[in-house]
Design a protein around this motif. Structure first.
Motif, PDB file in Angstrom:
ATOM      1  N   VAL A  35      -3.545 -49.151  15.697  1.00  0.00           N
ATOM      2  CA  VAL A  35      -2.528 -49.120  14.645  1.00  0.00           C
ATOM      3  C   VAL A  35      -1.162 -49.532  15.197  1.00  0.00           C
ATOM      4  O   VAL A  35      -0.439 -50.319  14.568  1.00  0.00           O
ATOM      5  N   SER A  36      -0.801 -49.034  16.381  1.00  0.00           N
ATOM      6  CA  SER A  36       0.530 -49.343  16.930  1.00  0.00           C
ATOM      7  C   SER A  36       0.697 -50.834  17.163  1.00  0.00           C
ATOM      8  O   SER A  36       1.703 -51.426  16.747  1.00  0.00           O
ATOM      9  N   GLY A  37      -0.262 -51.448  17.845  1.00  0.00           N
ATOM     10  CA  GLY A  37      -0.150 -52.875  18.153  1.00  0.00           C
ATOM     11  C   GLY A  37      -0.209 -53.718  16.894  1.00  0.00           C
ATOM     12  O   GLY A  37       0.587 -54.651  16.716  1.00  0.00           O
ATOM     13  N   PHE A  93      -3.703 -58.763  22.014  1.00  0.00           N
ATOM     14  CA  PHE A  93      -4.904 -58.677  22.867  1.00  0.00           C
ATOM     15  C   PHE A  93      -5.635 -57.395  22.511  1.00  0.00           C
ATOM     16  O   PHE A  93      -5.105 -56.296  22.694  1.00  0.00           O
ATOM     17  N   GLU A  94      -6.822 -57.527  22.003  1.00  0.00           N
ATOM     18  CA  GLU A  94      -7.597 -56.357  21.577  1.00  0.00           C
ATOM     19  C   GLU A  94      -9.077 -56.723  21.604  1.00  0.00           C
ATOM     20  O   GLU A  94      -9.512 -57.587  20.848  1.00  0.00           O
ATOM     21  N   PRO A  95      -9.855 -56.055  22.488  1.00  0.00           N
ATOM     22  CA  PRO A  95     -11.271 -56.416  22.574  1.00  0.00           C
ATOM     23  C   PRO A  95     -12.085 -56.015  21.345  1.00  0.00           C
ATOM     24  O   PRO A  95     -13.154 -56.562  21.100  1.00  0.00           O
ATOM     25  N   ALA A 136      -8.914 -44.347  16.985  1.00  0.00           N
ATOM     26  CA  ALA A 136      -9.038 -43.346  15.929  1.00  0.00           C
ATOM     27  C   ALA A 136      -9.847 -43.837  14.724  1.00  0.00           C
ATOM     28  O   ALA A 136     -10.604 -43.064  14.135  1.00  0.00           O
ATOM     29  N   TYR A 137      -9.713 -45.103  14.369  1.00  0.00           N
ATOM     30  CA  TYR A 137     -10.271 -45.558  13.081  1.00  0.00           C
ATOM     31  C   TYR A 137     -11.435 -46.533  13.258  1.00  0.00           C
ATOM     32  O   TYR A 137     -11.910 -47.107  12.288  1.00  0.00           O
ATOM     33  N   ASP A 138     -11.867 -46.721  14.502  1.00  0.00           N
ATOM     34  CA  ASP A 138     -13.016 -47.589  14.781  1.00  0.00           C
ATOM     35  C   ASP A 138     -14.232 -46.689  14.914  1.00  0.00           C
ATOM     36  O   ASP A 138     -14.785 -46.521  15.988  1.00  0.00           O
ATOM     37  N   ILE A 177      -9.723 -39.002   7.954  1.00  0.00           N
ATOM     38  CA  ILE A 177      -8.317 -38.953   8.339  1.00  0.00           C
ATOM     39  C   ILE A 177      -7.872 -37.495   8.204  1.00  0.00           C
ATOM     40  O   ILE A 177      -8.367 -36.753   7.342  1.00  0.00           O
ATOM     41  N   ASN A 178      -6.962 -37.086   9.085  1.00  0.00           N
ATOM     42  CA  ASN A 178      -6.550 -35.683   9.032  1.00  0.00           C
ATOM     43  C   ASN A 178      -5.186 -35.503   8.372  1.00  0.00           C
ATOM     44  O   ASN A 178      -4.656 -34.406   8.345  1.00  0.00           O
ATOM     45  N   VAL A 179      -4.629 -36.607   7.869  1.00  0.00           N
ATOM     46  CA  VAL A 179      -3.381 -36.571   7.110  1.00  0.00           C
ATOM     47  C   VAL A 179      -3.749 -37.134   5.732  1.00  0.00           C
ATOM     48  O   VAL A 179      -4.491 -38.108   5.667  1.00  0.00           O
ATOM     49  N   THR A 227      -1.368 -49.552  24.332  1.00  0.00           N
ATOM     50  CA  THR A 227      -2.749 -49.185  24.674  1.00  0.00           C
ATOM     51  C   THR A 227      -3.045 -47.704  24.447  1.00  0.00           C
ATOM     52  O   THR A 227      -4.189 -47.285  24.517  1.00  0.00           O
ATOM     53  N   SER A 228      -2.038 -46.949  24.189  1.00  0.00           N
ATOM     54  CA  SER A 228      -2.069 -45.528  23.792  1.00  0.00           C
ATOM     55  C   SER A 228      -3.057 -44.597  24.475  1.00  0.00           C
ATOM     56  O   SER A 228      -2.709 -43.884  25.378  1.00  0.00           O
ATOM     57  N   HIS A 229      -4.291 -44.555  23.954  1.00  0.00           N
ATOM     58  CA  HIS A 229      -5.141 -43.426  24.330  1.00  0.00           C
ATOM     59  C   HIS A 229      -6.137 -43.755  25.442  1.00  0.00           C
ATOM     60  O   HIS A 229      -7.116 -44.455  25.203  1.00  0.00           O
ATOM     61  N   GLY A 283       0.897 -39.315  15.109  1.00  0.00           N
ATOM     62  CA  GLY A 283       0.171 -39.740  13.919  1.00  0.00           C
ATOM     63  C   GLY A 283       1.065 -40.520  12.974  1.00  0.00           C
ATOM     64  O   GLY A 283       2.220 -40.825  13.275  1.00  0.00           O
ATOM     65  N   LEU A 284       0.493 -40.823  11.816  1.00  0.00           N
ATOM     66  CA  LEU A 284       1.256 -41.476  10.762  1.00  0.00           C
ATOM     67  C   LEU A 284       2.107 -40.412  10.060  1.00  0.00           C
ATOM     68  O   LEU A 284       1.687 -39.269   9.996  1.00  0.00           O
ATOM     69  N   PRO A 285       3.290 -40.710   9.527  1.00  0.00           N
ATOM     70  CA  PRO A 285       3.887 -42.037   9.434  1.00  0.00           C
ATOM     71  C   PRO A 285       4.686 -42.441  10.667  1.00  0.00           C
ATOM     72  O   PRO A 285       5.147 -43.578  10.736  1.00  0.00           O
TER      73      PRO A 285
HETATM   74  C1  LIG Z   1      -9.784 -39.410  17.405  1.00  0.00           C
HETATM   75  C2  LIG Z   1      -8.407 -39.522  16.799  1.00  0.00           C
HETATM   76  C3  LIG Z   1      -8.237 -39.362  15.424  1.00  0.00           C
HETATM   77  C4  LIG Z   1      -6.958 -39.463  14.861  1.00  0.00           C
HETATM   78  N1  LIG Z   1      -6.825 -39.326  13.504  1.00  0.00           N
HETATM   79  C5  LIG Z   1      -5.600 -39.452  12.941  1.00  0.00           C
HETATM   80  C6  LIG Z   1      -5.420 -39.354  11.526  1.00  0.00           C
HETATM   81  O1  LIG Z   1      -6.354 -39.127  10.783  1.00  0.00           O
HETATM   82  N2  LIG Z   1      -4.157 -39.490  11.022  1.00  0.00           N
HETATM   83  C7  LIG Z   1      -3.086 -39.745  11.838  1.00  0.00           C
HETATM   84  O2  LIG Z   1      -1.966 -39.878  11.335  1.00  0.00           O
HETATM   85  N3  LIG Z   1      -3.239 -39.843  13.176  1.00  0.00           N
HETATM   86  C8  LIG Z   1      -4.450 -39.714  13.742  1.00  0.00           C
HETATM   87  N4  LIG Z   1      -4.599 -39.837  15.099  1.00  0.00           N
HETATM   88  C9  LIG Z   1      -3.418 -40.119  15.923  1.00  0.00           C
HETATM   89  C10 LIG Z   1      -3.399 -41.556  16.437  1.00  0.00           C
HETATM   90  O3  LIG Z   1      -2.730 -41.503  17.678  1.00  0.00           O
HETATM   91  C11 LIG Z   1      -2.621 -42.558  15.625  1.00  0.00           C
HETATM   92  O4  LIG Z   1      -2.867 -42.405  14.271  1.00  0.00           O
HETATM   93  C12 LIG Z   1      -2.935 -44.018  15.973  1.00  0.00           C
HETATM   94  O5  LIG Z   1      -4.288 -44.258  15.755  1.00  0.00           O
HETATM   95  C13 LIG Z   1      -2.547 -44.441  17.348  1.00  0.00           C
HETATM   96  O6  LIG Z   1      -2.929 -45.795  17.464  1.00  0.00           O
HETATM   97  P1  LIG Z   1      -2.562 -46.668  18.701  1.00  0.00           P
HETATM   98  O7  LIG Z   1      -2.718 -48.084  18.321  1.00  0.00           O
HETATM   99  O8  LIG Z   1      -1.245 -46.247  19.213  1.00  0.00           O
HETATM  100  O9  LIG Z   1      -3.605 -46.256  19.826  1.00  0.00           O
HETATM  101  P2  LIG Z   1      -5.159 -46.529  20.036  1.00  0.00           P
HETATM  102  O10 LIG Z   1      -5.913 -46.184  18.813  1.00  0.00           O
HETATM  103  O11 LIG Z   1      -5.532 -45.840  21.298  1.00  0.00           O
HETATM  104  O12 LIG Z   1      -5.280 -48.102  20.230  1.00  0.00           O
HETATM  105  C14 LIG Z   1      -5.068 -48.725  21.468  1.00  0.00           C
HETATM  106  C15 LIG Z   1      -5.893 -49.990  21.507  1.00  0.00           C
HETATM  107  O13 LIG Z   1      -5.600 -50.654  22.719  1.00  0.00           O
HETATM  108  C16 LIG Z   1      -6.747 -51.326  23.153  1.00  0.00           C
HETATM  109  N5  LIG Z   1      -6.580 -51.560  24.588  1.00  0.00           N
HETATM  110  C17 LIG Z   1      -6.490 -50.625  25.563  1.00  0.00           C
HETATM  111  N6  LIG Z   1      -6.328 -51.227  26.749  1.00  0.00           N
HETATM  112  C18 LIG Z   1      -6.304 -52.559  26.522  1.00  0.00           C
HETATM  113  C19 LIG Z   1      -6.167 -53.699  27.370  1.00  0.00           C
HETATM  114  N7  LIG Z   1      -6.034 -53.581  28.696  1.00  0.00           N
HETATM  115  N8  LIG Z   1      -6.210 -54.936  26.798  1.00  0.00           N
HETATM  116  C20 LIG Z   1      -6.332 -55.078  25.452  1.00  0.00           C
HETATM  117  N9  LIG Z   1      -6.476 -54.024  24.623  1.00  0.00           N
HETATM  118  C21 LIG Z   1      -6.462 -52.781  25.153  1.00  0.00           C
HETATM  119  C22 LIG Z   1      -7.881 -50.391  22.816  1.00  0.00           C
HETATM  120  O14 LIG Z   1      -9.100 -51.103  22.655  1.00  0.00           O
HETATM  121  C23 LIG Z   1      -7.390 -49.764  21.499  1.00  0.00           C
HETATM  122  O15 LIG Z   1      -7.961 -50.402  20.385  1.00  0.00           O
HETATM  123  C24 LIG Z   1      -5.845 -39.727  15.679  1.00  0.00           C
HETATM  124  C25 LIG Z   1      -6.026 -39.879  17.070  1.00  0.00           C
HETATM  125  C26 LIG Z   1      -7.290 -39.782  17.627  1.00  0.00           C
HETATM  126  C27 LIG Z   1      -7.446 -39.961  19.110  1.00  0.00           C
END
Ligand SMILES: Cc1cc2nc3c(=O)[nH]c(=O)nc-3n(C[C@H](O)[C@H](O)[C@H](O)COP(=O)(O)OP(=O)(O)OC[C@H]3O[C@@H](n4cnc5c(N)ncnc54)[C@H](O)[C@@H]3O)c2cc1C
Length: 493
Positions: free
Chosen positions: A34-36, A57-59, A68-70, A78-80, A178-180, A462-464
């Motif tokens: 979501v962030s990227g 860049f996203e595999p 979270a959403y894959d 979703i928990n919100v 890359t967050s988590h 989380g969101l928003p």
């Molecule tokens: C299991 C779970 C459920 C959640 N449910 C909710 C919800 O219902 N509501 C809510 O508001 N928040 C929820 N959250 C909080 C969540 O942090 C955010 O909502 C949001 O999904 C964060 O997204 P992100 O893109 O920052 O991180 P991520 O989802 O971690 O995405 C990072 C991406 O980076 C990619 N990546 C990593 N390393 C590399 C690399 N070297 N090269 C290329 N790509 C790479 C990964 O494949 C991944 O797709 C949840 C979190 C988790 C862990």
């Protein structure tokens, strides 16, 4: 390609030397969760000339799903409420309207709750973000590169992104989203159980629970939302065995408010400069409100809404105190469990299948696939002896180990471009989300998007807040380019 020892010139420095040779800048976003995806979306919609080339860049298949959403697990919701999960910061009900327009919850009668809130399956939100990116990908504004970035090295005035298979891309600005990282199993469990057929170190992986049989006795390490997801998923698969879920304090994620309530209290008017005062202020407002028949939910919602300002006014020592002492309590009140998942947990408890304990593992041995555990229960002298057939780690992403979690981050840390935020929540960055490292100092061409910037911004999980922060990072990129004319042409195709 240079070694990782040179601090790339800041964009403003570069502009002085190459003012006349404008070309299309390149922004590389590492991570298309979501962030990227949201950063790319808001950047693509900004009015810029020349428009930057945006490469995510996203595999994974599709953008916007991330960890979270894959998920294909029907028990994952979703928990919100959907009404609070929009990609558009000025249209909070946009996701709701998208669901409506696409009948995205058709066939899922359980999604709509009696109070009118909608809690669809998590993959629906991934589909939504992905659908919002697709037109931008189709018209070339955003490129999805299905690749993992293995190395990120300075290349003259730019960054060179090296993919796992060796492909290289040059970029002017890089956004780390890359967050988590994967969860980290406690103690020696990872080593002891690594070959056990029913040891699940990362339940977020597709099919991770498939090896667990219906009658297995399951130990779940962790009591947060991932633990709740695992319990709900096992129930849906017909699992009937006993489950023990342990965590240090035995706190269980709370549910949503029994009836709709507005955010309540104002924690900025009466700003706290210590963790203790903040806690006292929150408790006071909760006490006043519960006396009028309301619940704590609106108060925590307000703390969350004002969280970034509250956090940024707190001295570092107080932020650390919050992370050390208050975080577990904050997490269980702020990360609320979806009502459908909560119902699955309540049912398991009422049937005597689920026991939630404040306990830690004092010892483990394995005999013929039976995992014998000694559990040390908090504030009790005696220990419990239990035997399990399966062990699932749900301690959540190991953000404290982020720098060691992948080669490109470890290399940037070794080169002095990145360091762990002093609170241990993510990566050090400025209030403009620019990376801060012990050698390079501030690197304006390296930005941090999403939860990894929490140490600086406060509430950003989380969101928003995640989409708001992505829009902010996009605006920082735009400002960089407005202040800069880019360097010598290495014209992108
Ligand atoms: C299991 C779970 C459920 C959640 N449910 C909710 C919800 O219902 N509501 C809510 O508001 N928040 C929820 N959250 C909080 C969540 O942090 C955010 O909502 C949001 O999904 C964060 O997204 P992100 O893109 O920052 O991180 P991520 O989802 O971690 O995405 C990072 C991406 O980076 C990619 N990546 C990593 N390393 C590399 C690399 N070297 N090269 C290329 N790509 C790479 C990964 O494949 C991944 O797709 C949840 C979190 C988790 C862990």
């Amino acid at each position: 390609m240079n070694q990782l020892i040179v601090n790339p010139m800041t964009l403003s420095a570069r502009s002085e030397s190459t003012a006349s040779k404008a070309r299309r800048p390149v922004v590389a976003i590492i991570g298309g969760g979501v962030s990227g995806a949201a950063t790319a979306f808001h950047l693509a919609r900004a009015d810029q000339s020349p428009a930057p080339k945006i490469i995510v860049f996203e595999p994974r298949d599709g953008l916007g799903r991330g960890l979270a959403y894959d998920t294909a697990e029907p028990a994952h919701r979703i928990n919100v409420p959907a009404a609070r999960m929009s990609l558009l910061t000025d249209e909070p009900d946009h996701f709701l309207r998208w669901i409506d327009a696409h009948s995205a919850t058709a066939g899922d009668a359980d999604a709509l709750r009696p109070d009118g809130n909608l809690f669809p399956r998590r993959n629906v939100f991934g589909d939504y973000i992905n659908a919002m990116l697709e037109p931008l990908i189709a018209d070339g504004a955003v490129q999805h590169r299905r690749a993992t970035v293995a190395h990120l090295v300075p290349d003259g005035q730019r960054w060179c992104l090296v993919e796992e298979d060796g492909g290289e891309t040059l970029a002017d600005i890089v956004v780390i989203a890359t967050s988590h990282p994967p969860p980290v199993a406690p103690g020696g469990l990872q080593t002891l159980l690594k070959d056990h057929p029913r040891f699940v170190p990362d339940p977020t992986r597709a099919g991770a629970l498939d090896a667990i049989r219906p009658y297995d006795r399951v130990l779940i390490i962790g009591n947060g939302l991932t633990s709740a997801d695992v319990i709900a998923s096992l129930a849906l698969k017909g699992h009937t065995g006993a489950i023990t879920a342990i965590s240090r304090r035995g706190l269980r994620s709370r549910g949503h408010a029994p009836f709709p309530q507005d955010p309540a209290g104002d924690f900025l008017a009466d700003q706290a400069f210590t963790a203790r005062t903040l806690l006292r202020n929150i408790r006071n407002v909760i006490r006043e409100l519960t006396a009028t028949g309301l619940t704590w939910h609106g108060v925590i919602d307000q703390v969350r809404a004002q969280g970034q300002s509250i956090w940024q006014l707190l001295p570092l020592a107080e932020r650390k105190r919050i992370v050390r002492h208050l975080r577990p309590y904050w997490d269980v009140h702020r990360f609320r469990v979806a009502p459908q998942v909560e119902a699955a947990l309540d049912e398991a408890i009422s049937q005597g299948r689920l026991e939630i304990l404040a306990a830690s593992i004092a010892g483990t041995n394995v005999e013929d696939e039976a995992v014998n555990c000694t559990l040390r229960v908090r504030r009790r002298r005696e220990t419990l002896q239990r035997t399990y057939d399966a062990v699932v780690v749900t301690t959540g992403p190991g953000h404290g180990g982020i720098l060691a979690s992948q080669p490109f981050l470890a290399e940037l840390a070794r080169g002095g471009y990145l360091e762990l935020d002093p609170t241990g929540l993510g990566l050090s960055c400025t209030r403009n989300s620019e990376a801060v490292g012990p050698v390079a100092g501030v690197t304006p061409s390296l930005l941090i998007a999403g939860p990894l910037a929490r140490g600086t911004f406060g509430e950003l999980m989380g969101l928003p807040q995640v989409t708001e922060h992505a829009a902010f990072v996009a605006s920082v990129v735009v400002e960089h380019f407005q202040a800069t004319v880019l360097g010598p042409a290495q014209t992108p195709p």
